[in-house]
Motif scaffolding. Structure first.
Motif, PDB file in Angstrom:
ATOM      1  N   ILE A   2      62.955  44.775  67.306  1.00 19.12           N
ATOM      2  CA  ILE A   2      61.708  44.168  66.834  1.00 19.12           C
ATOM      3  C   ILE A   2      60.561  45.126  67.164  1.00 19.12           C
ATOM      4  O   ILE A   2      60.439  45.586  68.300  1.00 19.12           O
ATOM      5  N   ILE A   3      59.741  45.440  66.152  1.00 20.52           N
ATOM      6  CA  ILE A   3      58.540  46.229  66.422  1.00 20.52           C
ATOM      7  C   ILE A   3      57.335  45.503  65.836  1.00 20.52           C
ATOM      8  O   ILE A   3      57.450  44.782  64.842  1.00 20.52           O
ATOM      9  N   ILE A   7      50.367  47.098  59.937  1.00 20.45           N
ATOM     10  CA  ILE A   7      50.260  46.612  58.557  1.00 20.45           C
ATOM     11  C   ILE A   7      51.126  45.387  58.288  1.00 20.45           C
ATOM     12  O   ILE A   7      50.704  44.451  57.626  1.00 20.45           O
ATOM     13  N   PHE A   8      52.355  45.374  58.816  1.00 24.07           N
ATOM     14  CA  PHE A   8      53.329  44.345  58.459  1.00 24.07           C
ATOM     15  C   PHE A   8      53.554  43.299  59.537  1.00 24.07           C
ATOM     16  O   PHE A   8      54.370  42.400  59.353  1.00 24.07           O
ATOM     17  N   GLY A   9      52.855  43.432  60.654  1.00 17.18           N
ATOM     18  CA  GLY A   9      53.080  42.507  61.757  1.00 17.18           C
ATOM     19  C   GLY A   9      54.414  42.795  62.417  1.00 17.18           C
ATOM     20  O   GLY A   9      54.884  43.929  62.420  1.00 17.18           O
ATOM     21  N   GLU A  10      55.034  41.766  62.931  1.00 14.96           N
ATOM     22  CA  GLU A  10      56.307  41.931  63.613  1.00 14.96           C
ATOM     23  C   GLU A  10      57.443  42.031  62.598  1.00 14.96           C
ATOM     24  O   GLU A  10      57.567  41.181  61.724  1.00 14.96           O
ATOM     25  N   ILE A  11      58.253  43.089  62.722  1.00 20.00           N
ATOM     26  CA  ILE A  11      59.397  43.241  61.821  1.00 20.00           C
ATOM     27  C   ILE A  11      60.654  43.530  62.632  1.00 20.00           C
ATOM     28  O   ILE A  11      60.580  44.100  63.724  1.00 20.00           O
ATOM     29  N   ASP A  12      61.776  43.121  62.081  1.00 19.57           N
ATOM     30  CA  ASP A  12      63.066  43.376  62.703  1.00 19.57           C
ATOM     31  C   ASP A  12      63.731  44.515  61.943  1.00 19.57           C
ATOM     32  O   ASP A  12      63.964  44.412  60.738  1.00 19.57           O
ATOM     33  N   VAL A  13      64.007  45.600  62.629  1.00 18.65           N
ATOM     34  CA  VAL A  13      64.602  46.779  62.004  1.00 18.65           C
ATOM     35  C   VAL A  13      66.042  46.922  62.489  1.00 18.65           C
ATOM     36  O   VAL A  13      66.289  47.064  63.688  1.00 18.65           O
ATOM     37  N   GLN A  14      66.976  46.866  61.552  1.00 18.57           N
ATOM     38  CA  GLN A  14      68.386  47.045  61.883  1.00 18.57           C
ATOM     39  C   GLN A  14      68.662  48.525  62.164  1.00 18.57           C
ATOM     40  O   GLN A  14      68.051  49.401  61.560  1.00 18.57           O
ATOM     41  N   GLU A  15      69.577  48.781  63.055  1.00 17.88           N
ATOM     42  CA  GLU A  15      69.926  50.148  63.444  1.00 17.88           C
ATOM     43  C   GLU A  15      70.294  51.008  62.238  1.00 17.88           C
ATOM     44  O   GLU A  15      69.955  52.190  62.170  1.00 17.88           O
ATOM     45  N   ASP A  16      70.994  50.419  61.253  1.00 21.58           N
ATOM     46  CA  ASP A  16      71.434  51.198  60.087  1.00 21.58           C
ATOM     47  C   ASP A  16      70.324  51.442  59.070  1.00 21.58           C
ATOM     48  O   ASP A  16      70.558  52.010  58.015  1.00 21.58           O
ATOM     49  N   LYS A  17      69.111  51.022  59.393  1.00 23.88           N
ATOM     50  CA  LYS A  17      67.952  51.262  58.520  1.00 23.88           C
ATOM     51  C   LYS A  17      66.984  52.278  59.123  1.00 23.88           C
ATOM     52  O   LYS A  17      65.898  52.499  58.602  1.00 23.88           O
ATOM     53  N   ILE A  18      67.385  52.898  60.224  1.00 21.84           N
ATOM     54  CA  ILE A  18      66.522  53.878  60.888  1.00 21.84           C
ATOM     55  C   ILE A  18      66.818  55.272  60.335  1.00 21.84           C
ATOM     56  O   ILE A  18      67.962  55.707  60.290  1.00 21.84           O
ATOM     57  N   GLN A  52      57.553  53.479  57.691  1.00 26.68           N
ATOM     58  CA  GLN A  52      56.984  52.934  58.921  1.00 26.68           C
ATOM     59  C   GLN A  52      57.571  53.639  60.142  1.00 26.68           C
ATOM     60  O   GLN A  52      58.786  53.700  60.301  1.00 26.68           O
ATOM     61  N   SER A  53      56.685  54.175  60.986  1.00 31.05           N
ATOM     62  CA  SER A  53      57.133  54.828  62.214  1.00 31.05           C
ATOM     63  C   SER A  53      57.589  53.781  63.227  1.00 31.05           C
ATOM     64  O   SER A  53      56.923  52.760  63.424  1.00 31.05           O
ATOM     65  N   LEU A  54      58.719  54.050  63.874  1.00 30.32           N
ATOM     66  CA  LEU A  54      59.190  53.188  64.954  1.00 30.32           C
ATOM     67  C   LEU A  54      58.711  53.720  66.303  1.00 30.32           C
ATOM     68  O   LEU A  54      58.722  53.000  67.293  1.00 30.32           O
ATOM     69  N   ASP A  55      58.290  54.976  66.327  1.00 34.72           N
ATOM     70  CA  ASP A  55      57.796  55.582  67.558  1.00 34.72           C
ATOM     71  C   ASP A  55      56.314  55.289  67.777  1.00 34.72           C
ATOM     72  O   ASP A  55      55.845  55.270  68.911  1.00 34.72           O
ATOM     73  N   GLU A  56      55.594  55.090  66.694  1.00 31.34           N
ATOM     74  CA  GLU A  56      54.154  54.808  66.743  1.00 31.34           C
ATOM     75  C   GLU A  56      53.889  53.664  65.753  1.00 31.34           C
ATOM     76  O   GLU A  56      53.570  53.907  64.588  1.00 31.34           O
ATOM     77  N   PRO A  57      54.042  52.411  66.188  1.00 34.53           N
ATOM     78  CA  PRO A  57      53.994  51.263  65.270  1.00 34.53           C
ATOM     79  C   PRO A  57      52.709  51.106  64.453  1.00 34.53           C
ATOM     80  O   PRO A  57      52.714  50.419  63.447  1.00 34.53           O
TER      81      PRO A  57
END
Length: 151
Positions: A2-3, A7-18, A52-57
């Motif tokens: 969860i990040i 822009i998108f608020g809280e989102i759930d990112v699956q490992e296979d989508k990184i 969307q960056s996962l390192d800098e939300p």
């Protein structure tokens, strides 16, 4: 994972989508992990999406498929520069370009000079500057309007 994004608020990112950019992206070398966000309800990968960056939300880049606005887009890339992505085929390569959205929407443009090249099988990517004589600001507003009118 969860990040909390700006822009998108809280989102759930699956490992296979990184998607991993080992060297980061131009101007943001510390941003290495991203996910692609598009309107899943419409299955709309054929317009502007967000990297969307996962390192800098707080950081997300608008991106799109360059073939939507420049069907003959085929930048020449040195094979050596793509080695880190693994084996690339027509089926697993996905190219995106960044979109600039200025205050005057009619100046909307894409950067054809520095595409994002993704191996979708490996989820590895690189952004590179292309040696071809391609514009950094390729205006697309009129093309998108014409395409929208044709749908």
């Amino acid at each position: 994972m969860i990040i909390d994004t700006r822009i998108f608020g809280e989102i759930d990112v699956q490992e296979d989508k990184i998607i991993t950019f080992e060297e980061g992206i131009i101007g943001f070398p510390d941003c290495k992990r991203f996910t692609l966000i598009f309107d899943e309800d419409k299955n709309d990968r054929h317009s502007i999406s967000w990297m969307q960056s996962l390192d800098e939300p707080v950081f997300a880049l608008p991106v799109m498929d360059p073939l939507l606005v420049k069907p003959d887009y085929n930048p020449k890339v040195e094979e050596e520069l793509l080695k880190e992505l693994g084996e690339l085929t027509e089926e697993n390569i996905f190219i995106l370009v960044t979109v600039t959205v200025p205050e005057n929407i009619e100046e909307l443009s894409v950067n054809l000079k520095a595409p994002l090249i993704i191996n979708v099988d490996e989820r590895k990517a690189v952004q590179m500057i292309i040696e071809d004589d391609l514009p950094v600001k390729y205006k697309i507003y009129e093309q998108l309007q014409a395409r929208k009118a044709g749908e």
